[in-house]
Design an enzyme around this catalytic site. Structure first.
Site, mmCIF file in Angstrom:
data_model
loop_
_atom_site.group_PDB
_atom_site.id
_atom_site.type_symbol
_atom_site.label_atom_id
_atom_site.label_comp_id
_atom_site.label_asym_id
_atom_site.label_seq_id
_atom_site.Cartn_x
_atom_site.Cartn_y
_atom_site.Cartn_z
ATOM 1 N N LYS A 30 0.852 -1.190 0.000
ATOM 2 C CA LYS A 30 0.000 0.000 0.000
ATOM 3 C C LYS A 30 0.890 1.244 0.000
ATOM 4 O O LYS A 30 1.775 1.390 0.841
ATOM 5 C CB LYS A 30 -0.917 0.021 1.220
ATOM 6 C CG LYS A 30 -1.962 1.135 1.189
ATOM 7 C CD LYS A 30 -2.999 0.884 0.096
ATOM 8 C CE LYS A 30 -4.145 0.037 0.612
ATOM 9 N NZ LYS A 30 -5.216 -0.146 -0.408
ATOM 10 N N THR A 37 -3.310 -5.326 0.731
ATOM 11 C CA THR A 37 -2.749 -3.987 0.904
ATOM 12 C C THR A 37 -3.572 -3.186 1.903
ATOM 13 O O THR A 37 -3.042 -2.328 2.615
ATOM 14 C CB THR A 37 -2.659 -3.240 -0.440
ATOM 15 O OG1 THR A 37 -3.969 -3.006 -0.950
ATOM 16 C CG2 THR A 37 -1.838 -4.037 -1.450
ATOM 17 N N ASP A 38 -4.876 -3.478 1.999
ATOM 18 C CA ASP A 38 -5.709 -2.803 2.992
ATOM 19 C C ASP A 38 -5.271 -3.175 4.403
ATOM 20 O O ASP A 38 -5.303 -2.333 5.311
ATOM 21 C CB ASP A 38 -7.176 -3.168 2.765
ATOM 22 C CG ASP A 38 -8.116 -2.329 3.611
ATOM 23 O OD1 ASP A 38 -8.212 -1.112 3.348
ATOM 24 O OD2 ASP A 38 -8.726 -2.881 4.544
ATOM 25 N N PHE A 45 32.078 29.536 -12.695
ATOM 26 C CA PHE A 45 32.176 28.376 -13.581
ATOM 27 C C PHE A 45 33.084 28.764 -14.738
ATOM 28 O O PHE A 45 32.686 29.543 -15.618
ATOM 29 C CB PHE A 45 30.794 27.955 -14.078
ATOM 30 C CG PHE A 45 30.795 26.662 -14.853
ATOM 31 C CD1 PHE A 45 31.378 25.516 -14.330
ATOM 32 C CD2 PHE A 45 30.209 26.594 -16.108
ATOM 33 C CE1 PHE A 45 31.373 24.328 -15.045
ATOM 34 C CE2 PHE A 45 30.201 25.409 -16.829
ATOM 35 C CZ PHE A 45 30.785 24.273 -16.288
ATOM 36 N N ARG A 90 28.992 34.427 -9.665
ATOM 37 C CA ARG A 90 27.616 34.139 -10.073
ATOM 38 C C ARG A 90 26.791 33.729 -8.867
ATOM 39 O O ARG A 90 27.330 33.418 -7.792
ATOM 40 C CB ARG A 90 27.585 33.012 -11.106
ATOM 41 C CG ARG A 90 28.044 31.669 -10.546
ATOM 42 C CD ARG A 90 27.809 30.526 -11.502
ATOM 43 N NE ARG A 90 28.192 29.240 -10.904
ATOM 44 C CZ ARG A 90 27.951 28.046 -11.444
ATOM 45 N NH1 ARG A 90 27.320 27.974 -12.615
ATOM 46 N NH2 ARG A 90 28.328 26.939 -10.834
ATOM 47 N N GLN A 133 29.394 20.614 -8.916
ATOM 48 C CA GLN A 133 29.964 19.295 -8.631
ATOM 49 C C GLN A 133 30.876 19.354 -7.406
ATOM 50 O O GLN A 133 30.828 18.477 -6.527
ATOM 51 C CB GLN A 133 30.754 18.770 -9.847
ATOM 52 C CG GLN A 133 29.897 18.289 -10.992
ATOM 53 C CD GLN A 133 29.562 19.379 -11.985
ATOM 54 O OE1 GLN A 133 29.548 20.567 -11.642
ATOM 55 N NE2 GLN A 133 29.291 18.999 -13.218
ATOM 56 N N ASN A 139 20.945 22.560 -10.872
ATOM 57 C CA ASN A 139 21.510 23.909 -10.896
ATOM 58 C C ASN A 139 20.397 24.885 -11.272
ATOM 59 O O ASN A 139 19.949 24.930 -12.415
ATOM 60 C CB ASN A 139 22.662 23.981 -11.909
ATOM 61 C CG ASN A 139 23.568 25.167 -11.648
ATOM 62 O OD1 ASN A 139 23.142 26.174 -11.093
ATOM 63 N ND2 ASN A 139 24.822 25.042 -12.047
ATOM 64 N N HIS A 190 19.524 27.962 -12.393
ATOM 65 C CA HIS A 190 20.283 29.004 -13.066
ATOM 66 C C HIS A 190 19.683 30.390 -12.827
ATOM 67 O O HIS A 190 18.461 30.588 -12.898
ATOM 68 C CB HIS A 190 20.319 28.735 -14.566
ATOM 69 C CG HIS A 190 20.950 27.417 -14.922
ATOM 70 N ND1 HIS A 190 22.260 27.127 -14.656
ATOM 71 C CD2 HIS A 190 20.436 26.316 -15.533
ATOM 72 C CE1 HIS A 190 22.545 25.908 -15.078
ATOM 73 N NE2 HIS A 190 21.453 25.397 -15.607
#
Length: 299
Positions: free
Chosen positions: A15, A60-61, A160, A177, A220, A246, A248
């Site tokens: 479930k 599942t119940d 970067f 940045r 990274q 990322n 941006h």
């Protein structure tokens, strides 16, 4: 030539996303615990798949109702709650040899009323969603904690540069940045008897601390620093996986309006985005592939 037989492969069932809210009313000051729990059983279920024989199928119940019944005694940390469920199902049904139990935990904080926290009124809180996962196979237990949706941003000390260029490269190098991401992480504990709540708070703090410190040459590098910080400080954790998009932020060209833009006005793009994912582990540590089997995506 004889055609190869078609056989049943690995399987599980249960479930999914049982929403359970537990209110503790021992006195006038109530406490609230809020989870979404998924229970999946593994074992001898070939008869159900191949012959329509449901004699081994724990409904599942029933699994849903077990979650509610176990919540009656209190939930505690989501990891400990899932371990209780794992122990119950694997000990109650001989043919259930293991399974996978997962939870998301939602935080609430008390509403401030007249300068004081209210006894029984809450507002949804939390800057991220806490996650937990228990994988059981026989007597083995793998406990994986985590979080997702932890949005962080630093306005400088990120760049970067030095990446290869070809005829399709238009991105300009920058040494200053905005760096922003939504952190998703899962970490595997080396033991199954720990103070999971305290460790969760510690991991979260270490991830944020490592994100803020030093210059980021790329997402990274920042990801690895964050994972390494957790492993350096917490021997209870065997490995950690991180998935970080990322987010941006592009500097807007204001020159058509006769204005400069010294890295102050940005366009926040939601897609497409870079997606950085990696595992940070301890050298010489034996891998535990069974712990990660069935996790959608990288982590």
């Amino acid at each position: 030539m004889t055609e190869p037989a078609i056989v049943l492969g690995p399987n599980q069932y249960g479930k999914a996303e049982v929403r359970v809210v537990k209110v503790t009313r021992d006195d006038a000051r109530h406490e609230i615990e809020d989870l979404s729990v998924t229970s999946q059983l593994r074992g001898d279920f070939a008869g159900a798949h191949l012959e329509g024989d449901n004699s081994h199928v724990v409904a599942t119940d029933t699994q849903k109702n077990t979650v509610f019944a176990f919540a009656r005694a209190g939930i505690g940390s989501p990891e400990a709650f899932l371990l209780r469920l794992a122990d119950h199902f694997t000990s109650s049904f001989d043919w259930v040899t293991g399974g996978r139990w997962e939870a998301e935990s939602y935080a609430w904080q008390r509403i401030q009323a007249h300068g004081a926290p209210h006894d029984h009124s809450f507002v949804r809180s939390g800057q991220e969603t806490r996650t937990a996962l228990v994988v059981a196979e026989g007597a083995d237990r793998h406990v994986i904690a985590g979080l997702k949706g932890l949005t962080v941003l630093k306005t400088t000390q990120s760049g970067f540069e030095g990446f290869p260029r070809d005829r399709y490269t238009t991105l300009q190098e920058t040494g200053d940045r905005i760096l922003a991401t939504d952190v998703a992480a899962r970490w595997r504990y080396s033991d199954a008897a720990l103070d999971y709540d305290a460790l969760y708070d510690r991991v979260r703090g270490l991830l944020l601390e490592a994100f803020t410190e030093g210059y980021s040459a790329a997402l990274q590098a920042t990801l690895f620093d964050m994972g390494a910080r957790v492993l350096e400080e917490l021997p209870e954790i065997a490995e950690i996986r991180l998935s970080m998009p990322n987010k941006h932020h592009f500097v807007v060209d204001l020159s058509p309006f006769g204005l400069d833009n010294p890295n102050e006005v940005f366009y926040a793009a939601d897609r497409p985005y870079g997606l950085i994912e990696a595992a940070v582990t301890r050298e010489g540590l034996a891998p535990a592939p069974a712990a990660w089997e069935g996790i959608g995506g990288f982590c």
